[in-house]
Design an enzyme around this catalytic site. Structure first.
Site, PDB file in Angstrom:
ATOM      1  N   THR A 144       0.828  -1.204   0.000  1.00  0.00           N
ATOM      2  CA  THR A 144       0.000   0.000   0.000  1.00  0.00           C
ATOM      3  C   THR A 144       0.864   1.256   0.000  1.00  0.00           C
ATOM      4  O   THR A 144       1.963   1.260   0.581  1.00  0.00           O
ATOM      5  CB  THR A 144      -0.956  -0.010   1.214  1.00  0.00           C
ATOM      6  OG1 THR A 144      -1.680   1.208   1.240  1.00  0.00           O
ATOM      7  CG2 THR A 144      -0.222  -0.154   2.528  1.00  0.00           C
ATOM      8  N   SER A 179      -1.246   3.521  10.515  1.00  0.00           N
ATOM      9  CA  SER A 179      -2.188   2.683  11.281  1.00  0.00           C
ATOM     10  C   SER A 179      -1.528   1.325  11.499  1.00  0.00           C
ATOM     11  O   SER A 179      -0.547   0.976  10.830  1.00  0.00           O
ATOM     12  CB  SER A 179      -3.503   2.484  10.515  1.00  0.00           C
ATOM     13  OG  SER A 179      -3.310   1.575   9.431  1.00  0.00           O
ATOM     14  N   TYR A 181      -2.789  -1.395  10.615  1.00  0.00           N
ATOM     15  CA  TYR A 181      -2.949  -2.094   9.323  1.00  0.00           C
ATOM     16  C   TYR A 181      -1.794  -1.740   8.385  1.00  0.00           C
ATOM     17  O   TYR A 181      -1.121  -2.624   7.832  1.00  0.00           O
ATOM     18  CB  TYR A 181      -4.296  -1.742   8.665  1.00  0.00           C
ATOM     19  CG  TYR A 181      -4.209  -1.856   7.159  1.00  0.00           C
ATOM     20  CD1 TYR A 181      -4.095  -3.112   6.550  1.00  0.00           C
ATOM     21  CD2 TYR A 181      -4.149  -0.724   6.340  1.00  0.00           C
ATOM     22  CE1 TYR A 181      -3.938  -3.228   5.174  1.00  0.00           C
ATOM     23  CE2 TYR A 181      -4.010  -0.833   4.973  1.00  0.00           C
ATOM     24  CZ  TYR A 181      -3.900  -2.082   4.396  1.00  0.00           C
ATOM     25  OH  TYR A 181      -3.737  -2.196   3.039  1.00  0.00           O
ATOM     26  N   HIS A 182      -1.581  -0.421   8.167  1.00  0.00           N
ATOM     27  CA  HIS A 182      -0.520  -0.028   7.239  1.00  0.00           C
ATOM     28  C   HIS A 182       0.840  -0.572   7.715  1.00  0.00           C
ATOM     29  O   HIS A 182       1.686  -0.954   6.906  1.00  0.00           O
ATOM     30  CB  HIS A 182      -0.482   1.497   7.086  1.00  0.00           C
ATOM     31  CG  HIS A 182      -1.630   2.063   6.288  1.00  0.00           C
ATOM     32  ND1 HIS A 182      -2.754   2.613   6.869  1.00  0.00           N
ATOM     33  CD2 HIS A 182      -1.840   2.169   4.950  1.00  0.00           C
ATOM     34  CE1 HIS A 182      -3.596   3.025   5.928  1.00  0.00           C
ATOM     35  NE2 HIS A 182      -3.064   2.773   4.750  1.00  0.00           N
ATOM     36  N   LYS A 185       1.644  -4.030   6.573  1.00  0.00           N
ATOM     37  CA  LYS A 185       2.154  -4.100   5.192  1.00  0.00           C
ATOM     38  C   LYS A 185       3.652  -3.825   5.145  1.00  0.00           C
ATOM     39  O   LYS A 185       4.367  -4.372   4.305  1.00  0.00           O
ATOM     40  CB  LYS A 185       1.416  -3.071   4.311  1.00  0.00           C
ATOM     41  CG  LYS A 185      -0.063  -3.347   4.149  1.00  0.00           C
ATOM     42  CD  LYS A 185      -0.281  -4.549   3.243  1.00  0.00           C
ATOM     43  CE  LYS A 185      -1.713  -4.676   2.819  1.00  0.00           C
ATOM     44  NZ  LYS A 185      -1.971  -5.818   1.954  1.00  0.00           N
TER      45      LYS A 185
END
Ligand code: NAD
Ligand code: USQ
Length: 385
Positions: A144, A179, A181-182, A185
């Site tokens: 991302t 975040s 989430y990020h 990645k």
């Protein structure tokens, strides 16, 4: 080529599987239906109704004669990861199968831990399966743009030439994500780069921007082939949410001043980028990074674009930003590698926003308006909404 699409029941995985099959590749999908489970947890549904995966596969077979293989299971189960790589014996694996919502990962401790366990362990299992079973397999991994954050320098495609105290080196581009989430990645990218370096694997990390749109030529062939379209404040992404808000007469929910800028891409370009990455594999030992965006816009510009495309009057609300992110910042991204491989971008200015409004109108009655407002706050973890 034989291509295995992990996360093939999701927003992007399903249209990608159809596109690759339509281009003559032999395709199989794998999924554990976690995404349908998050809907149940949050009490929302895709705006556009979606069929069970098995029905979608049967409809595609009925329309095209092409059979898409189907594996149901969880990538965090190593035996499942090894089984699908062994049985399907792919040339390329496209890995979409992760928890992908930043707000979901910021709900509380258990959602942050779940996100990182699911994403990092699933990806590690996959790396080991490829390394042990067939290291020739090309891993095409969805990363991302948010891995980079918003640095005050140009964003390069994964790597940066650095000069320090008179010496130079090529390093992985520094990351400052926004975040848990990020961050997952970023951890994945490091694990993949390491696997390429020590095991001589081949991988392409696609640092994709925010995707918008709901149809590709393949999904548009039959409504039973539709992919999901999320509007809620946890899984809905900015442009898709603004279209839906405009259609139901809800003010557009700009967080903060709307000065934050993000890379964007049309879903029709996503599926094409994946095809280009698969058909032009990385070399053995190469960790290749492409920035998968076609343009960038501030949230305010996105809101203005939707407002001016809407036949109805649209109001823009500036909400206190529930996230911790820079309100105004420099943003300049290199994104030439996919263009060099042949990508012809659809830009928002010449895109079919009208058709997006049209699809949204058809299903507007399915919106739960209370799910539109953000409930997850970056500063104070909350209970599950
Ligand atoms: P999605 O949630 O709709 O699809 C992901 C799919 O993976 C779901 O069907 C889910 O059930 C499955 N999955 C999750 N964990 C799994 C596991 N452990 N085992 C098996 N299956 C599992 O998400 P999406 O919007 O299609 O995004 C796909 C990928 O692209 C994600 O990795 C995401 O980070 C990345 N991405 C998405 C966007 C976007 O705007 N949607 C932008 C950039 C990158
Ligand atoms: N935003 C608003 N109003 C809204 C929703 C979002 O102002 O109603 C703002 C956010 O504050 C943020 C920007 O819009 O600044 C983008 O938010 P988003 O929810 O559309 O996207 P994001 O959380 O970054 O995540 C999405 C996908 C994720 C993918 C990422 C690509 O869910 O899977 O990785 O886009 S990127 O942003 O490039 O990292």
């Amino acid at each position: 080529m034989k291509i295995l699409v992990l996360g093939g029941d999701g927003y992007l995985g399903w249209p990608t599987a159809l596109h690759l099959s339509g281009q003559g590749h032999e395709v199989a999908v794998a999924d554990n239906f976690a995404r349908r489970g998050y809907d149940n947890e949050l009490g929302v549904e895709s705006l556009v109704p979606i069929e069970p995966l098995q029905t979608r596969i049967a409809v595609w077979k009925e329309l095209t004669g092409q059979q898409i293989g189907c594996y149901i299971g969880d990538l965090t189960d190593a035996m499942f990861a090894y089984r699908i790589i062994t049985e399907f014996a792919p040339d390329a694996v496209v890995h979409f199968a992760e928890q992908r919502a930043a707000p979901y990962s910021m709900i509380d401790r258990s959602h942050a831990v779940y996100t990182q366990q699911n994403n990092v362990i699933g990806n590690l299992n996959l790396l080991f399966a490829i390394a042990e079973i067939n290291p020739e397999i090309h891993l095409v991994k969805l990363g991302t743009m948010g891995e980079y954050g918003t640095p005050n320098i140009d964003i390069e495609e994964g790597w940066l030439e650095i000069e320090h105290n008179g010496r130079t080196d090529k390093m992985l581009y520094p990351k400052r994500p926004g975040s848990f989430y990020h961050l997952s990645k970023v951890h994945d990218s490091h694990n993949i780069e390491f696997a390429c370096r020590i095991w001589n694997l081949r991988a392409t990390d696609l640092n994709q921007g925010v995707v918008y749109g709901q149809q590709t030529p393949e999904t548009a062939r039959d409504e039973r082939l539709a992919t999901r379209f999320d509007y809620d404040a946890v899984f809905g992404t900015v442009l898709n949410r603004f279209v839906i808000q405009a259609v139901i007469g809800h003010p557009l929910t700009v967080y903060g001043t709307g000065g934050q800028t993000r890379g964007m891409i049309d879903i029709r370009d996503t599926v094409r980028c994946i095809q280009l990455a698969c058909e032009n594999p990385a070399d053995r030992g190469e960790f290749r990074v492409f920035n998968q965006i076609t343009e960038w816009m501030s949230v305010q510009q996105i809101a203005e674009a939707i407002k001016s495309a809407s036949p109805e009057d649209v109001h823009i609300d500036y909400l206190p930003n529930p996230r911790v992110e820079l309100a105004e910042h420099y943003y300049n991204v290199t994104h030439t590698k996919l263009i060099e491989l042949g990508l012809q971008p659809h830009l928002l200015s010449d895109t079919l926003i009208d058709s997006l409004f049209e699809i949204t109108k058809r299903y507007a009655h399915r919106v739960r308006p209370e799910a539109l407002l953000p409930t997850v706050n970056w500063r104070t973890p909350t209970a599950t909404p």
